[in-house]
Design a protein around this motif. Structure first.
Motif, PDB file in Angstrom:
ATOM      1  N   HIS A 129       0.918  -1.557   0.284  1.00 33.60           N
ATOM      2  CA  HIS A 129      -0.012   0.001   0.182  1.00 33.60           C
ATOM      3  C   HIS A 129       0.811   1.073  -0.315  1.00 33.60           C
ATOM      4  O   HIS A 129       0.399   1.782  -0.828  1.00 33.60           O
ATOM      5  CB  HIS A 129      -0.698   0.115   0.854  1.00 33.60           C
ATOM      6  CG  HIS A 129      -1.557   1.395   1.274  1.00 33.60           C
ATOM      7  ND1 HIS A 129      -2.781   1.015   1.122  1.00 33.60           N
ATOM      8  CD2 HIS A 129      -1.139   2.401   2.189  1.00 33.60           C
ATOM      9  CE1 HIS A 129      -3.262   2.283   1.086  1.00 33.60           C
ATOM     10  NE2 HIS A 129      -2.625   3.120   1.523  1.00 33.60           N
ATOM     11  N   HIS A 133       1.520   4.065  -2.744  1.00 32.10           N
ATOM     12  CA  HIS A 133       1.386   5.917  -2.422  1.00 32.10           C
ATOM     13  C   HIS A 133       2.617   6.504  -3.123  1.00 32.10           C
ATOM     14  O   HIS A 133       2.674   7.490  -3.992  1.00 32.10           O
ATOM     15  CB  HIS A 133       1.419   6.680  -1.093  1.00 32.10           C
ATOM     16  CG  HIS A 133      -0.221   5.752  -0.225  1.00 32.10           C
ATOM     17  ND1 HIS A 133      -0.752   6.967  -0.651  1.00 32.10           N
ATOM     18  CD2 HIS A 133      -0.159   5.254   1.011  1.00 32.10           C
ATOM     19  CE1 HIS A 133      -2.009   6.703   0.246  1.00 32.10           C
ATOM     20  NE2 HIS A 133      -1.484   5.974   0.998  1.00 32.10           N
ATOM     21  N   PHE A 189      -4.875  11.513   4.238  1.00 29.09           N
ATOM     22  CA  PHE A 189      -4.795  11.361   2.412  1.00 29.09           C
ATOM     23  C   PHE A 189      -5.891  11.311   1.460  1.00 29.09           C
ATOM     24  O   PHE A 189      -7.329  11.072   3.088  1.00 29.09           O
ATOM     25  CB  PHE A 189      -4.832   9.971   1.854  1.00 29.09           C
ATOM     26  CG  PHE A 189      -3.044   9.701   1.629  1.00 29.09           C
ATOM     27  CD1 PHE A 189      -2.208  11.359   0.950  1.00 29.09           C
ATOM     28  CD2 PHE A 189      -2.437   8.559   2.426  1.00 29.09           C
ATOM     29  CE1 PHE A 189      -0.975  10.724   0.543  1.00 29.09           C
ATOM     30  CE2 PHE A 189      -0.925   9.079   2.042  1.00 29.09           C
ATOM     31  CZ  PHE A 189      -0.155  10.254   1.522  1.00 29.09           C
ATOM     32  N   GLU A 194      -6.323   6.869  -0.662  1.00 27.85           N
ATOM     33  CA  GLU A 194      -6.891   5.803  -0.263  1.00 27.85           C
ATOM     34  C   GLU A 194      -7.091   4.824  -1.056  1.00 27.85           C
ATOM     35  O   GLU A 194      -6.676   3.135  -1.096  1.00 27.85           O
ATOM     36  CB  GLU A 194      -7.002   5.474   1.023  1.00 27.85           C
ATOM     37  CG  GLU A 194      -6.633   6.622   1.923  1.00 27.85           C
ATOM     38  CD  GLU A 194      -5.187   6.139   2.351  1.00 27.85           C
ATOM     39  OE1 GLU A 194      -5.012   4.148   2.622  1.00 27.85           O
ATOM     40  OE2 GLU A 194      -4.087   6.979   2.088  1.00 27.85           O
ATOM     41  N   HIS A 241      -4.119   6.838   7.206  1.00 28.19           N
ATOM     42  CA  HIS A 241      -4.614   5.985   6.682  1.00 28.19           C
ATOM     43  C   HIS A 241      -5.997   5.502   6.988  1.00 28.19           C
ATOM     44  O   HIS A 241      -6.347   4.354   6.678  1.00 28.19           O
ATOM     45  CB  HIS A 241      -3.677   5.282   6.175  1.00 28.19           C
ATOM     46  CG  HIS A 241      -2.210   4.988   5.609  1.00 28.19           C
ATOM     47  ND1 HIS A 241      -1.348   5.623   6.463  1.00 28.19           N
ATOM     48  CD2 HIS A 241      -1.839   5.064   4.203  1.00 28.19           C
ATOM     49  CE1 HIS A 241      -0.640   5.862   5.773  1.00 28.19           C
ATOM     50  NE2 HIS A 241      -0.421   5.591   4.332  1.00 28.19           N
TER      51      HIS A 241
HETATM   52 ZN   LIG Z   1      -2.618   4.971   2.692  1.00 26.88          ZN
END
Ligand SMILES: [Zn+2]
Length: 484
Positions: A129, A133, A189, A194, A241
């Motif tokens: 993840h 980003h 974010f 996300e 997040h």
């Molecule tokens: Zn994130």
């Protein structure tokens, strides 16, 4: 305020060129950042990294944990579409469950995240993840870092936002440091970022052969934890997040589209997690916890439990007890360079450096690619006061890994012990350069020039390197002054 600028975290995002070309960026807002040259991104990241390394007490200089995170990351990167990224993962000693990315591909991982995981796929799902980003340039776009902005301002802005994300208690200081950049509105974010990081992270996770259900189970676990926390103590990852029910169900739905695939955790995962868990503030607590687990056979992995017990015993000044656990690991044919390094540490702790060196030499022959073994060998030689041996041992690795600052550092130390000043400063210059400080590197080369103990060839090499670095520095200064 400079003092505060190190304490950063969260997810900054730029992408290496190769990936950017193969992966079209969806239009999620500001496009100015997408033109930021990769070299500039890397320099912003290096600058922040330098501060973290020098000033963040949480920075954990543990080559074994770093090596593990980097091999896990490399495995993920090889399955991320088109990503030939120079990701660099580093651990921070912090019990909160969090991970974050800096510009240029540096990704920090809190030990709390490793400790809280139940399997390797859960750790991998968070790394995947974060990598998304980075490759999708989310933070760059969110921060609005633009080509027109001058580099020091970019660094200050990036630092302020990162700081605000993971250490909100200190965010105000960072805001001042960045001349009042408006950061309060950007603490998390946005949902599109996300969602995109989840989607791409999932693909990466699946492509690398991990258990894809781990993403939703880990999210759920964090959400459960969050409910148990007071307001101010929500795990960092949730703040940066935000995990919503929607994200959990999206991840679950995705995992149902693929056939179930079991993933066997690597032995290194169990050893690294045990090492992190054995870091309890009081080593005797750790001895008791791991000792009970071994006695009652309550463990996910017996090698992990025994390794954790050995680390705890070593910390509690019981190297003989630790050695007995190492012997049991060996008897059970647990093969890992981490076990060899631990065996060497138990010898060293009993004053037997020569014995430690023997163990490490055998391990190095078996695992020539594993640099933690090499670092431990160099440390042992240093402890035995054998600087000539350090230099001889370094010759080959320095050819293979010329950008490894630790190797240059060991060389500088060895030359210092030998009283060879020109060579010491020359090696130290490379350390500074690799850690992003060209000015300090130039100073070291000037010291090397005036050391007065080098021969003609050594001095010529220093002169040539100094000329190169001065030219590079002049170019950088010109770039910073010129609005692009
Ligand atoms: Zn994130």
């Amino acid at each position: 305020m400079r003092f505060l600028a190190w304490l950063l975290a969260a997810a900054l995002a730029f992408t290496p060129r190769a990936f950017a070309q193969s992966q079209p960026l969806p239009d999620l807002g500001d496009s100015g950042a997408s033109e930021l040259p990769p070299a500039t991104e890397r320099r912003i990241g290096e600058s922040i990294m330098r501060d973290i390394r020098a000033r963040d007490p949480a920075f954990l200089d543990d080559p074994e944990i770093a090596d593990y995170l980097n091999s896990l990351g490399a495995r993920l990167a090889s399955s991320a579409p088109g990503a030939r990224a120079d990701f660099e993962f580093f651990p921070l000693r912090d019990s909160t469950v969090n991970a974050f990315a800096l510009p240029g591909g540096f990704i920090g991982v809190h030990t709390g995240l490793i400790s809280a995981s139940d399997n390797e796929s859960e750790v991998a799902s968070v790394l995947a993840h974060e990598m998304a980003h980075v490759t999708q340039r989310h933070i760059a776009r969110q921060l609005g870092l633009q080509k027109q902005m001058q580099l020091p301002m970019m660094i200050a802005t990036a630092a302020a936002i990162l700081f605000a994300r993971s250490r909100p208690d200190l965010a105000q200081g960072a805001a001042i440091a960045s001349h009042g950049a408006a950061i309060q509105t950007q603490l998390a974010f946005n949902r599109d970022f996300e969602r995109e990081a989840d989607r791409l992270g999932f693909q990466t996770l699946a492509g690398a052969g991990f258990d894809v259900r781990a993403m939703s189970t880990f999210f759920e676990k964090m959400q459960r934890h969050a409910r148990a926390f007071d307001d101010g103590k929500v795990p960092g990852y949730l703040r940066t997040h935000p995990v919503t029910t929607e994200r959990i169900s999206d991840a679950e739905t995705r995992s149902l589209t693929l056939p179930y695939r079991q993933h066997a955790d690597s032995i290194e995962y169990h050893l690294v997690r045990a090492k992190v868990r054995a870091e309890a503030p009081d080593p005797h607590d750790a001895v008791r916890i791991f000792g009970d687990a071994v006695k009652d056979r309550r463990f996910a992995s017996e090698p992990g439990a025994r390794y954790g017990l050995a680390i705890a015993l070593l910390r509690a000044q019981d190297p003989k007890g630790a050695e007995a656990e190492v012997a049991r690991l060996r008897a059970a044919s647990v093969a890992s360079p981490m076990v060899d390094i631990l065996a060497a540490r138990t010898r060293s702790a009993q004053g037997d450096h020569a014995g430690a060196l023997g163990v490490l030499k055998a391990a190095y022959a078996r695992y020539p690619q594993r640099r933690p073994v090499l670092y431990a060998t160099l440390d042992t030689l240093q402890a035995m006061n054998q600087p000539e041996q350090v230099i001889a041992t370094l010759a080959e690795p320095l050819r293979i890994y010329p950008r490894d600052a630790k190797l240059h550092e060991a060389r500088a130390k060895a030359y210092a012990s030998l009283g060879k000043r020109l060579l010491q400063h020359q090696a130290q210059a490379e350390v500074y350069l690799l850690r992003g400080s060209i000015v300090a590197a130039i100073e070291q080369l000037q010291l090397a020039q005036s050391a007065g103990d080098g021969n003609f060839y050594e001095l010529s090499a220093v002169d040539a390197r100094l000329k190169e670095l001065r030219a590079e520095h002049a170019r950088e200064m010109a770039d910073q002054r010129r609005p692009k």
